[in-house]
Design an enzyme around this catalytic site. Structure first.
Site, PDB file in Angstrom:
ATOM      1  CB  VAL A  48      -0.928   0.027   1.226  1.00 53.47           C
ATOM      2  CG1 VAL A  48      -1.789   1.286   1.212  1.00 53.47           C
ATOM      3  CG2 VAL A  48      -1.802  -1.218   1.267  1.00 53.47           C
ATOM      4  CG  ASP A 156     -10.659  -7.555  11.868  1.00 49.33           C
ATOM      5  OD1 ASP A 156     -10.668  -7.703  13.107  1.00 49.33           O
ATOM      6  OD2 ASP A 156      -9.609  -7.421  11.206  1.00 49.33           O
TER       7      ASP A 156
END
Length: 576
Positions: A48, A156
């Protein structure tokens, strides 16, 4: 070297909703109009990176997904379908997916950049005032409600996945690809973050659904207002015991309203846990709730909005004629679902323009917003029983039609299929499955409100249940491998059945398409089991081996063959 002052997207082409760039628009230092600045992190499938638009200097995050690793993991078709859907999600408090760019080696997701984390903010503040914590909580709940309504469950949620923009607005991250790819078999190998995971998840008994998000939101609210975790232990087994016991300290300094809401969210029994809709009606939650976050009335349209049709074609790679034909169909399909999603986005956008809240008017943009010198003073601060027939083998039960039925997609998020509640998007396959049972008992008065239930419930001995499942699969025309003992012992995962089913209408010359499914049998309580069916994607099998290398991204796969197989399997189980 900065890209030249030309439109670097001019020679790009669109394929299934992803932008394919020419070679000259790609280098180590830039991808299309985005100049790569630095690496923010690295995951199992790529990096990323932080990038800026070469003209506006607007920051974006570029998530690189290796196509080679995707092909090895047999995940690329599911990834492509998920990307095309996630591009349609637009909510002021969800990280936006602006664009998808494909290169010879990677799939690059251009996503909204938010530099802060709620986790760091909590660490710095120790604990928040109720007004400040409620503001964050309102944004989180409204974003989660939006995703549940459109069949996505996060599973999550934790402060690390709750990012903060420059104006200290929450941006929920990791709804998609990284979790799909890294989680594999969620219930077997992971329970997300143990401190924020619900008891039913860490015990691996049931597939996680919306109740799991409610639990996690309750933990997050507790942490924001109290400054510590309700359940914590360095030794994981001890932590699990604490979570299962659901015994925690409620500080006296919290208001009665906050205490009441937390106690109804952090409940071990998911059947008794409060729902998102009930949270929405809670008095404490509604204090100072911004106008743009208030519930909206459903708008039923009698015609296809040309603007939405155009956006849908661009996002999903369909022609406008195909979209209009799909919308006119009496049966439900993915185009109708996506159209409804965009329609709601439009309504939210119209409401946001009327809001007094700052910086909520550009969240529906399909590209990064233009650079703005706007600076908020805030950024300067420290940051679901129809029948119970007696069979010769095990006794099967199908749950009451809930608010939603579940279709899992091997990920940290799961895609849910809505029922006919409020005449919305009724699934024909689910109706066919329901017609195979006596529905006379389905209308009996329930003593409990509708809840989320998953899979098919059954009573009996595990071997009998497994035998019934294998027989049902055989009658449904599915292929599977019967487990055989090794050295007189069966493998430890004999309660998991992997199977595949040929999709008839996808058969072409030289190629057969198979839907791969995985069935897992869970013991909910002694003598009571739950059968869960999970999609493991689709795969093309060629009669000519040399063609298997042609594993491009041209075929867009639908979830409906999987749903057809689920409905057929339920019918075969009940007709046994």
């Amino acid at each position: 070297m900065q890209p030249q002052e030309v439109d670097l997207m001019e020679n790009s082409t669109m394929r299934n909703g992803a932008r394919v760039l020419p070679p000259e628009a790609i280098s180590k230092r830039h991808i299309g109009p985005y100049i790569i600045r630095e690496t923010l992190g690295e995951g199992s499938f790529g990096k990323v990176k932080l990038a800026t638009h070469y003209k506006t200097q607007q920051k974006v995050a570029l998530k690189f997904i290796s196509r080679q690793l995707l092909k090895k993991s047999d995940m690329h078709m599911r990834v492509e379908r998920e990307i095309s859907y996630l591009k349609l999600l637009r909510h002021p408090h969800i990280i936006k997916l602006y664009d998808v760019i494909t290169t010879p080696t990677d799939i690059v997701m251009v996503i909204e950049y938010a530099g802060g984390e709620l986790f760091d903010y909590i660490v710095e503040k120790k604990r928040m005032t109720e007004d400040e914590g409620r503001r964050f909580f309102q944004q989180i709940i409204c974003a989660i409600e939006y995703c549940h309504r459109h069949k996505i469950v996060h599973r999550d949620l934790k402060p690390e996945n709750l990012l903060l923009d420059d104006n200290l607005n929450v941006k929920i991250a990791d709804f998609g690809l990284s979790n799909i790819m890294t989680d594999g078999n969620f219930l077997k190998t992971s329970c997300g973050s143990p401190n924020y995971a619900a008891p039913e998840v860490i015990n691996g008994k049931l597939y996680a659904g919306p109740e799991v998000d409610v639990w996690s939101c309750g933990i997050v609210l507790y942490v924001m207002l109290v400054g510590r975790l309700p359940f914590d232990d360095e030794f994981i087994p001890n932590l699990f015991k604490k979570v299962n016991s659901c015994v925690y300290v409620m500080p006296d300094f919290l208001s009665p309203g906050a205490q009441s809401l937390i106690r109804r969210m952090i409940v071990a029994d998911p059947m008794q846990r409060i729902t998102i809709q009930e949270i929405r009606r809670d008095p404490w939650f509604n204090v100072n709730l911004p106008d743009y976050l208030r519930p909206m009335e459903e708008v039923q349209g009698s015609y296809a909005d040309s603007r939405i049709v155009s956006k849908l074609g661009e996002a999903m790679g369909f022609s406008e004629d195909y979209i209009v034909e799909a919308l006119r169909s009496d049966e439900n399909n993915e185009v109708k679902e996506a159209y409804n999603l965009l329609h709601e986005n439009q309504v939210i956008q119209e409401k946001s323009h009327l809001s007094k809240s700052k910086r909520v008017d550009s969240f529906l943009s399909v590209s990064p917003p233009a650079f703005s010198e706007y600076t908020s003073e805030l950024q300067k601060k420290s940051k679901q029983e129809l029948i119970d027939p007696t069979l010769e083998g095990p006794r099967w039960t199908v749950s009451d039609p809930p608010t939603y039925a579940k279709q899992t997609i091997d990920s940290n998020i799961c895609v849910l299929v809505p029922t006919a509640e409020k005449n919305k998007l009724e699934m024909r396959t689910l109706a066919d499955a329901a017609s195979a049972v006596d529905t006379s008992q389905s209308t009996r008065k329930k003593s409990r409100r509708n809840k989320w239930h998953f899979g098919v419930r059954c009573r009996g001995d595990a071997p009998e249940i497994l035998l019934a499942v294998y027989r049902a699969l055989q009658r449904a025309g599915a292929q599977f491998t019967v487990p055989k003992p090794v050295n007189g012992k069966y493998r430890s995962d004999m309660y998991t059945i992997k199977s595949r089913w040929e999709i008839p209408h996808c058969k072409r010359e030289g190629k057969n398409t198979y839907a791969y499914i995985e069935l897992q049998l869970y013991e909910v309580m002694p003598g009571c089991f739950m059968l869960d069916v999970k999609s493991n994607g689709y795969k093309d099998i060629y009669s000519h081996p040399e063609r298997t290398a042609d594993h491009g991204m041209d075929d867009l796969k639908s979830s409906f063959p999987f749903l057809d197989l689920c409905a057929m399997l339920v019918c075969k189980l009940f007709s046994a």
